[in-house]
Write a protein that holds these residues in place. Structure first.
Motif, mmCIF file in Angstrom:
data_model
loop_
_atom_site.group_PDB
_atom_site.id
_atom_site.type_symbol
_atom_site.label_atom_id
_atom_site.label_comp_id
_atom_site.label_asym_id
_atom_site.label_seq_id
_atom_site.Cartn_x
_atom_site.Cartn_y
_atom_site.Cartn_z
ATOM 1 N N ILE A 28 0.839 -1.192 0.000
ATOM 2 C CA ILE A 28 0.000 0.000 0.000
ATOM 3 C C ILE A 28 0.872 1.240 0.000
ATOM 4 N N PHE A 29 0.670 2.087 -1.028
ATOM 5 C CA PHE A 29 1.361 3.384 -1.049
ATOM 6 C C PHE A 29 0.418 4.470 -0.544
ATOM 7 N N SER A 30 -0.762 4.531 -1.175
ATOM 8 C CA SER A 30 -1.746 5.527 -0.772
ATOM 9 C C SER A 30 -3.133 5.031 -1.166
ATOM 10 N N ILE A 31 -4.077 5.194 -0.272
ATOM 11 C CA ILE A 31 -5.451 4.804 -0.569
ATOM 12 C C ILE A 31 -6.278 6.055 -0.804
ATOM 13 N N ALA A 32 -6.786 6.195 -2.024
ATOM 14 C CA ALA A 32 -7.566 7.381 -2.373
ATOM 15 C C ALA A 32 -8.966 7.309 -1.786
ATOM 16 N N ALA A 33 -9.519 6.119 -1.803
ATOM 17 C CA ALA A 33 -10.890 5.954 -1.308
ATOM 18 C C ALA A 33 -11.146 4.488 -1.025
ATOM 19 N N MET A 34 -12.099 4.254 -0.157
ATOM 20 C CA MET A 34 -12.585 2.884 0.098
ATOM 21 C C MET A 34 -14.102 2.930 0.097
ATOM 22 N N GLY A 35 -14.695 1.795 -0.145
ATOM 23 C CA GLY A 35 -16.143 1.801 -0.203
ATOM 24 C C GLY A 35 -16.740 0.420 -0.127
ATOM 25 N N TRP A 36 -18.039 0.416 -0.121
ATOM 26 C CA TRP A 36 -18.812 -0.827 -0.082
ATOM 27 C C TRP A 36 -19.797 -0.844 -1.254
ATOM 28 N N TYR A 37 -19.867 -1.991 -1.871
ATOM 29 C CA TYR A 37 -20.825 -2.249 -2.935
ATOM 30 C C TYR A 37 -21.581 -3.520 -2.557
ATOM 31 N N ARG A 38 -22.714 -3.742 -3.184
ATOM 32 C CA ARG A 38 -23.455 -4.972 -2.907
ATOM 33 C C ARG A 38 -24.079 -5.514 -4.175
ATOM 34 N N LEU A 85 -32.123 -2.412 9.235
ATOM 35 C CA LEU A 85 -31.961 -3.249 8.048
ATOM 36 C C LEU A 85 -33.299 -3.754 7.536
ATOM 37 N N LYS A 86 -33.374 -3.850 6.211
ATOM 38 C CA LYS A 86 -34.594 -4.283 5.524
ATOM 39 C C LYS A 86 -34.275 -5.538 4.705
ATOM 40 N N PRO A 87 -35.287 -6.327 4.411
ATOM 41 C CA PRO A 87 -35.042 -7.516 3.581
ATOM 42 C C PRO A 87 -34.362 -7.174 2.259
ATOM 43 N N GLU A 88 -34.674 -6.004 1.708
ATOM 44 C CA GLU A 88 -34.068 -5.618 0.436
ATOM 45 C C GLU A 88 -32.591 -5.248 0.556
ATOM 46 N N ASP A 89 -32.066 -5.212 1.759
ATOM 47 C CA ASP A 89 -30.627 -5.022 1.954
ATOM 48 C C ASP A 89 -29.863 -6.341 1.816
ATOM 49 N N THR A 90 -30.590 -7.426 1.694
ATOM 50 C CA THR A 90 -29.955 -8.731 1.548
ATOM 51 C C THR A 90 -29.120 -8.776 0.273
ATOM 52 N N ALA A 91 -27.851 -9.112 0.430
ATOM 53 C CA ALA A 91 -26.926 -9.130 -0.708
ATOM 54 C C ALA A 91 -25.560 -9.598 -0.236
ATOM 55 N N VAL A 92 -24.687 -9.843 -1.197
ATOM 56 C CA VAL A 92 -23.272 -10.002 -0.877
ATOM 57 C C VAL A 92 -22.658 -8.608 -0.928
ATOM 58 N N TYR A 93 -21.991 -8.245 0.139
ATOM 59 C CA TYR A 93 -21.377 -6.931 0.240
ATOM 60 C C TYR A 93 -19.882 -7.048 -0.039
ATOM 61 N N TYR A 94 -19.423 -6.211 -0.962
ATOM 62 C CA TYR A 94 -18.033 -6.235 -1.382
ATOM 63 C C TYR A 94 -17.330 -4.950 -0.974
ATOM 64 N N CYS A 95 -16.151 -5.112 -0.469
ATOM 65 C CA CYS A 95 -15.303 -3.970 -0.137
ATOM 66 C C CYS A 95 -14.478 -3.579 -1.364
ATOM 67 N N ASN A 96 -14.321 -2.293 -1.550
ATOM 68 C CA ASN A 96 -13.518 -1.771 -2.655
ATOM 69 C C ASN A 96 -12.455 -0.829 -2.123
ATOM 70 N N CYS A 97 -11.287 -0.898 -2.716
ATOM 71 C CA CYS A 97 -10.190 0.008 -2.362
ATOM 72 C C CYS A 97 -9.636 0.614 -3.648
ATOM 73 N N ARG A 98 -9.604 1.931 -3.709
ATOM 74 C CA ARG A 98 -8.979 2.614 -4.842
ATOM 75 C C ARG A 98 -7.585 3.033 -4.406
ATOM 76 N N HIS A 99 -6.615 2.308 -4.903
ATOM 77 C CA HIS A 99 -5.228 2.519 -4.502
ATOM 78 C C HIS A 99 -4.529 3.449 -5.486
ATOM 79 N N ARG A 100 -3.688 4.320 -4.959
ATOM 80 C CA ARG A 100 -2.909 5.239 -5.783
ATOM 81 C C ARG A 100 -1.434 4.947 -5.571
ATOM 82 N N ASN A 101 -0.713 4.654 -6.669
ATOM 83 C CA ASN A 101 0.702 4.313 -6.491
ATOM 84 C C ASN A 101 1.584 5.557 -6.555
ATOM 85 N N ILE A 102 2.873 5.318 -6.484
ATOM 86 C CA ILE A 102 3.830 6.428 -6.405
ATOM 87 C C ILE A 102 3.782 7.305 -7.635
ATOM 88 N N TRP A 103 3.312 6.747 -8.753
ATOM 89 C CA TRP A 103 3.173 7.537 -9.985
ATOM 90 C C TRP A 103 1.767 8.099 -10.141
#
Length: 120
Positions: A28-38, A85-103
């Motif tokens: 990891i050099f730098s993390i620009a953002a992280m998030g959750w998707y489903r 939480l609601k039944p419609e929140d049922t899902a597989v939740y995925y973590c996302n990381c937007r990584h920024r390198n030295i360049w």
């Protein structure tokens, strides 16, 4: 390479709460953002919430007021506190990381997903 490990998915009753965690590790050099998707069965993956390195947040309309995203920069960890939480929140939740390198090139990394099921 960045590895993401998610945890916290579970079966919960409607109206209940859960907290998801996602820890990033590796080169990891730098993390620009992280998030959750489903992704629910038969549906496309959708954004739930994101948070930038400057703590700017963005939420899907369907979760505003119920979910809160936060991060611990020292631990390279992002959290998703889910309430009412609601039944419609049922899902597989995925973590996302937007990584920024030295360049300053950005790359997206994904976790393996964690199942959230809301049912009585």
């Amino acid at each position: 390479q960045v590895q993401l490990v998610e945890s916290g998915g579970d079966l919960v009753q409607p109206g209940g709460s859960l907290r998801l965690s996602c820890a990033a590790s590796g080169s990891i050099f730098s993390i620009a953002a992280m998030g959750w998707y489903r992704q629910a069965p038969g549906k496309e993956r959708e954004l739930v919430a994101t948070i930038t390195s400057g703590d700017s947040t963005n939420y899907a309309d369907s979760v505003k007021g119920r979910f809160t995203i936060s991060r611990d920069n020292a631990k390279n960890t992002v959290y998703l506190q889910m309430t009412s939480l609601k039944p419609e929140d049922t899902a597989v939740y995925y973590c996302n990381c937007r990584h920024r390198n030295i360049w300053l090139k950005e790359s997206d990394y994904w976790g393996q997903g964690t199942q959230v099921t809301v049912s009585s």
